[in-house]
Design a protein around this motif. Structure first.
Motif, PDB file in Angstrom:
ATOM      1  N   VAL A 267     -14.684 -40.489  32.197  1.00 59.05           N
ATOM      2  CA  VAL A 267     -14.486 -39.903  33.527  1.00 59.05           C
ATOM      3  C   VAL A 267     -14.653 -40.938  34.637  1.00 59.05           C
ATOM      4  CG1 VAL A 267     -15.380 -38.202  35.173  1.00 59.05           C
ATOM      5  CG2 VAL A 267     -15.168 -37.606  32.746  1.00 59.05           C
ATOM      6  N   PHE A 268     -15.629 -41.842  34.471  1.00 59.54           N
ATOM      7  CA  PHE A 268     -15.958 -42.790  35.540  1.00 59.54           C
ATOM      8  C   PHE A 268     -15.513 -44.217  35.210  1.00 59.54           C
ATOM      9  CE2 PHE A 268     -19.200 -39.399  35.958  1.00 59.54           C
ATOM     10  CZ  PHE A 268     -18.897 -38.986  37.254  1.00 59.54           C
ATOM     11  N   HIS A 269     -14.369 -44.352  34.568  1.00 56.96           N
ATOM     12  CA  HIS A 269     -13.915 -45.694  34.198  1.00 56.96           C
ATOM     13  C   HIS A 269     -13.608 -46.573  35.412  1.00 56.96           C
ATOM     14  CE1 HIS A 269     -10.193 -43.342  34.649  1.00 56.96           C
ATOM     15  NE2 HIS A 269      -9.599 -44.479  34.954  1.00 56.96           N
ATOM     16  N   GLN A 270     -13.399 -45.946  36.583  1.00 57.55           N
ATOM     17  CA  GLN A 270     -13.171 -46.715  37.809  1.00 57.55           C
ATOM     18  C   GLN A 270     -14.384 -46.705  38.730  1.00 57.55           C
ATOM     19  OE1 GLN A 270      -9.574 -44.948  39.423  1.00 57.55           O
ATOM     20  NE2 GLN A 270      -8.277 -46.384  38.271  1.00 57.55           N
ATOM     21  N   GLN A 271     -15.430 -46.000  38.358  1.00 57.79           N
ATOM     22  CA  GLN A 271     -16.676 -45.972  39.131  1.00 57.79           C
ATOM     23  C   GLN A 271     -17.849 -46.275  38.192  1.00 57.79           C
ATOM     24  OE1 GLN A 271     -14.788 -42.846  39.444  1.00 57.79           O
ATOM     25  NE2 GLN A 271     -13.656 -43.577  41.205  1.00 57.79           N
ATOM     26  N   PRO A 272     -18.203 -47.539  38.006  1.00 59.02           N
ATOM     27  CA  PRO A 272     -19.276 -47.918  37.074  1.00 59.02           C
ATOM     28  C   PRO A 272     -20.609 -47.228  37.366  1.00 59.02           C
ATOM     29  CG  PRO A 272     -18.058 -49.851  37.788  1.00 59.02           C
ATOM     30  CD  PRO A 272     -17.577 -48.717  38.635  1.00 59.02           C
ATOM     31  N   LEU A 273     -20.839 -46.853  38.635  1.00 62.55           N
ATOM     32  CA  LEU A 273     -22.091 -46.186  38.974  1.00 62.55           C
ATOM     33  C   LEU A 273     -22.256 -44.892  38.189  1.00 62.55           C
ATOM     34  CD1 LEU A 273     -24.651 -45.837  40.689  1.00 62.55           C
ATOM     35  CD2 LEU A 273     -23.212 -44.785  42.468  1.00 62.55           C
ATOM     36  N   GLY A 274     -21.162 -44.153  37.990  1.00 64.48           N
ATOM     37  CA  GLY A 274     -21.227 -42.892  37.270  1.00 64.48           C
ATOM     38  C   GLY A 274     -21.717 -43.072  35.836  1.00 64.48           C
ATOM     39  N   ALA A 275     -21.194 -44.105  35.164  1.00 57.51           N
ATOM     40  CA  ALA A 275     -21.626 -44.375  33.793  1.00 57.51           C
ATOM     41  C   ALA A 275     -23.073 -44.863  33.763  1.00 57.51           C
ATOM     42  CB  ALA A 275     -20.706 -45.404  33.150  1.00 57.51           C
ATOM     43  N   ALA A 276     -23.480 -45.656  34.767  1.00 64.45           N
ATOM     44  CA  ALA A 276     -24.860 -46.147  34.830  1.00 64.45           C
ATOM     45  C   ALA A 276     -25.832 -44.983  35.023  1.00 64.45           C
ATOM     46  CB  ALA A 276     -25.014 -47.148  35.968  1.00 64.45           C
ATOM     47  N   ILE A 277     -25.444 -44.002  35.840  1.00 65.79           N
ATOM     48  CA  ILE A 277     -26.294 -42.821  36.053  1.00 65.79           C
ATOM     49  C   ILE A 277     -26.476 -42.062  34.751  1.00 65.79           C
ATOM     50  CG2 ILE A 277     -26.388 -40.546  37.165  1.00 65.79           C
ATOM     51  CD1 ILE A 277     -25.089 -41.894  39.628  1.00 65.79           C
ATOM     52  N   GLN A 278     -25.428 -41.989  33.946  1.00 63.83           N
ATOM     53  CA  GLN A 278     -25.539 -41.286  32.668  1.00 63.83           C
ATOM     54  C   GLN A 278     -26.542 -41.974  31.744  1.00 63.83           C
ATOM     55  OE1 GLN A 278     -24.357 -38.309  31.727  1.00 63.83           O
ATOM     56  NE2 GLN A 278     -25.606 -38.650  29.890  1.00 63.83           N
ATOM     57  N   ILE A 279     -26.631 -43.304  31.825  1.00 62.23           N
ATOM     58  CA  ILE A 279     -27.627 -44.032  31.031  1.00 62.23           C
ATOM     59  C   ILE A 279     -29.037 -43.603  31.453  1.00 62.23           C
ATOM     60  CG2 ILE A 279     -28.626 -46.286  30.543  1.00 62.23           C
ATOM     61  CD1 ILE A 279     -26.065 -45.885  29.091  1.00 62.23           C
ATOM     62  N   ILE A 280     -29.256 -43.488  32.771  1.00 59.57           N
ATOM     63  CA  ILE A 280     -30.559 -43.071  33.276  1.00 59.57           C
ATOM     64  C   ILE A 280     -30.873 -41.644  32.798  1.00 59.57           C
ATOM     65  CG2 ILE A 280     -31.913 -42.615  35.364  1.00 59.57           C
ATOM     66  CD1 ILE A 280     -30.179 -44.717  36.780  1.00 59.57           C
ATOM     67  N   VAL A 281     -29.864 -40.769  32.871  1.00 58.54           N
ATOM     68  CA  VAL A 281     -30.053 -39.396  32.398  1.00 58.54           C
ATOM     69  C   VAL A 281     -30.410 -39.389  30.916  1.00 58.54           C
ATOM     70  CG1 VAL A 281     -28.915 -37.176  32.015  1.00 58.54           C
ATOM     71  CG2 VAL A 281     -28.515 -38.425  34.143  1.00 58.54           C
ATOM     72  N   THR A 282     -29.755 -40.242  30.143  1.00 56.66           N
ATOM     73  CA  THR A 282     -30.020 -40.317  28.707  1.00 56.66           C
ATOM     74  C   THR A 282     -31.457 -40.763  28.434  1.00 56.66           C
ATOM     75  OG1 THR A 282     -27.692 -40.813  28.228  1.00 56.66           O
ATOM     76  CG2 THR A 282     -29.306 -41.402  26.532  1.00 56.66           C
ATOM     77  N   ILE A 283     -31.920 -41.757  29.185  1.00 58.88           N
ATOM     78  CA  ILE A 283     -33.301 -42.224  29.028  1.00 58.88           C
ATOM     79  C   ILE A 283     -34.281 -41.099  29.358  1.00 58.88           C
ATOM     80  CG2 ILE A 283     -35.045 -43.811  29.953  1.00 58.88           C
ATOM     81  CD1 ILE A 283     -32.744 -45.825  30.387  1.00 58.88           C
ATOM     82  N   PHE A 284     -34.003 -40.378  30.462  1.00 57.67           N
ATOM     83  CA  PHE A 284     -34.857 -39.255  30.850  1.00 57.67           C
ATOM     84  C   PHE A 284     -34.870 -38.191  29.748  1.00 57.67           C
ATOM     85  CE2 PHE A 284     -35.557 -35.101  32.774  1.00 57.67           C
ATOM     86  CZ  PHE A 284     -36.686 -35.319  33.544  1.00 57.67           C
ATOM     87  N   GLN A 285     -33.702 -37.884  29.201  1.00 50.10           N
ATOM     88  CA  GLN A 285     -33.620 -36.888  28.143  1.00 50.10           C
ATOM     89  C   GLN A 285     -34.361 -37.344  26.888  1.00 50.10           C
ATOM     90  OE1 GLN A 285     -32.074 -33.771  27.300  1.00 50.10           O
ATOM     91  NE2 GLN A 285     -32.049 -33.374  29.498  1.00 50.10           N
ATOM     92  N   ASN A 286     -34.334 -38.650  26.615  1.00 47.39           N
ATOM     93  CA  ASN A 286     -35.083 -39.171  25.468  1.00 47.39           C
ATOM     94  C   ASN A 286     -36.579 -38.906  25.627  1.00 47.39           C
ATOM     95  OD1 ASN A 286     -33.000 -40.155  23.860  1.00 47.39           O
ATOM     96  ND2 ASN A 286     -32.965 -42.139  24.866  1.00 47.39           N
ATOM     97  N   PHE A 287     -37.099 -39.217  26.826  1.00 47.74           N
ATOM     98  CA  PHE A 287     -38.523 -38.962  27.091  1.00 47.74           C
ATOM     99  C   PHE A 287     -38.823 -37.467  27.023  1.00 47.74           C
ATOM    100  CE2 PHE A 287     -38.652 -43.259  29.006  1.00 47.74           C
ATOM    101  CZ  PHE A 287     -39.829 -43.720  28.432  1.00 47.74           C
ATOM    102  N   LEU A 288     -37.947 -36.657  27.609  1.00 44.31           N
ATOM    103  CA  LEU A 288     -38.156 -35.207  27.616  1.00 44.31           C
ATOM    104  C   LEU A 288     -38.150 -34.643  26.191  1.00 44.31           C
ATOM    105  CD1 LEU A 288     -38.492 -32.902  29.719  1.00 44.31           C
ATOM    106  CD2 LEU A 288     -36.024 -32.513  29.520  1.00 44.31           C
ATOM    107  N   THR A 289     -37.211 -35.118  25.388  1.00 41.91           N
ATOM    108  CA  THR A 289     -37.110 -34.650  24.010  1.00 41.91           C
ATOM    109  C   THR A 289     -38.361 -34.971  23.222  1.00 41.91           C
ATOM    110  OG1 THR A 289     -34.704 -34.876  23.996  1.00 41.91           O
ATOM    111  CG2 THR A 289     -35.800 -34.858  21.857  1.00 41.91           C
TER     112      THR A 289
END
Length: 311
Positions: free
Chosen positions: A118-140
């Motif tokens: 979805v964010f192939h032209q907006q790298p910030l979007g993909a970077a935010i998903q990495i942060i969300v993934t890290i948060f979900q890892n801690f939450l899990t």
């Protein structure tokens, strides 16, 4: 339509093929599910958790807004799922799995490929998903593990059980190594990376084995409640919070889309590990993943409409 086709062909079809292969082979050869569970829990998941943290590029300018949103979003889902569990009068172990199916999502191996598309032209979007993934890892590996342990009758020992979880140590080690800017020697990095690369296939394979004998013709109504909470309630709550916090543009789009992903595959893995209704957990994961091909596409469209770039 192009986004729908891309998500379907590049993300959904490959995932479902591996799940189907796992189910078929388990019926043929009757794999040892305990061995598969231990392989995921003590080898593959720790490697993925470490690499996700160590490799991430955290953008300080948006971290406050992202973490504020994530804390409110996850807290809201915890409250909603707890209320729903009480209304349904679920016994403790089933309630624990039900709540995890709503609070935890597949932000890694589903969310990251979708965000990159979805964010192939907006790298910030993909970077935010990495942060969300890290948060979900801690939450899990904190809230999620606590739910399973307490649901399994070990509530009084949940702290001790939590610290036995190798994924938590991998996450903490990743944070320390990144904070201290420690370079990982190649003779260590290469095997860790190769183990992490194996996670997606083996985890999906394990999920397939879990559902090999599940009866999907008569799904329990609770599965539909899990799917509703994860695929519909979560994005609606996220939309309200994004407007409330005044987040816009790519950040708003990324957070809304990240809220719409299906039930976490780790929910099924932990349910198997802790023997908490693994069949129900696997059903919720599979059904939500199948339906997410439609719902996530709708959320992507809504995100672009509600939060235009530069809006």
């Amino acid at each position: 339509m192009a986004i729908f086709s891309s998500i379907l062909l590049q993300v959904m079809v490959p995932m479902l093929l591996i799940v189907g292969l796992g189910a078929w082979l388990h019926r043929l050869f009757h794999f040892d599910m305990n061995t598969l569970s231990k392989l995921n829990m003590y080898v593959l998941l720790p490697a993925v958790a470490f690499i996700n943290v160590y490799d991430s590029e955290l953008n300080g300018k948006v971290l406050a807004a992202i973490f504020g949103f994530l804390l409110l979003q996850s807290s809201g889902l915890m409250v909603f799922s707890m209320i729903m569990a009480k209304l349904f009068k679920l016994e403790r172990s089933l309630s624990a799995v039900f709540q995890n199916t709503i609070v935890l999502n597949n932000s890694g191996n589903f969310g990251i490929p979708v965000s990159q598309l979805v964010f192939h032209q907006q790298p910030l979007g993909a970077a935010i998903q990495i942060i969300v993934t890290i948060f979900q890892n801690f939450l899990t590996n904190t809230y999620g593990v606590y739910q399973f342990i307490s649901g399994n009758g070990k509530k009084g020992k949940w702290v001790a059980e939590l610290w036995k979880n190798p994924v938590l140590y991998a996450l903490l080690l990743g944070v320390v190594c990144r904070w201290l800017h420690l370079s990982i020697p190649s003779f260590l990095w290469q095997p860790i990376h190769r183990i992490a690369d194996a996670f997606l296939a083996i985890a999906l394979f394990t999920l397939g084995a879990q559902i090999a004998y599940a009866r999907f013709r008569s799904l329990p109504p609770l599965v539909y409640a899990s799917v509703f909470g994860r695929l519909f309630l979560s994005p609606l709550l996220a939309t309200s919070l994004i407007f409330l916090l005044g987040i816009d543009g790519v950040t708003a789009q990324a957070l809304l889309i990240a809220s719409s992903y299906p039930c976490s595959r780790n929910t099924a893995l932990y349910a198997l590990e802790y023997d908490c209704h693994p069949d129900y957990a696997a059903q919720a994961v599979l059904v939500s993943t199948l339906l997410s091909a439609i719902t996530v596409t709708g959320v992507v469209y809504a995100a672009r409409l509600l939060f235009p770039i530069g809006g």
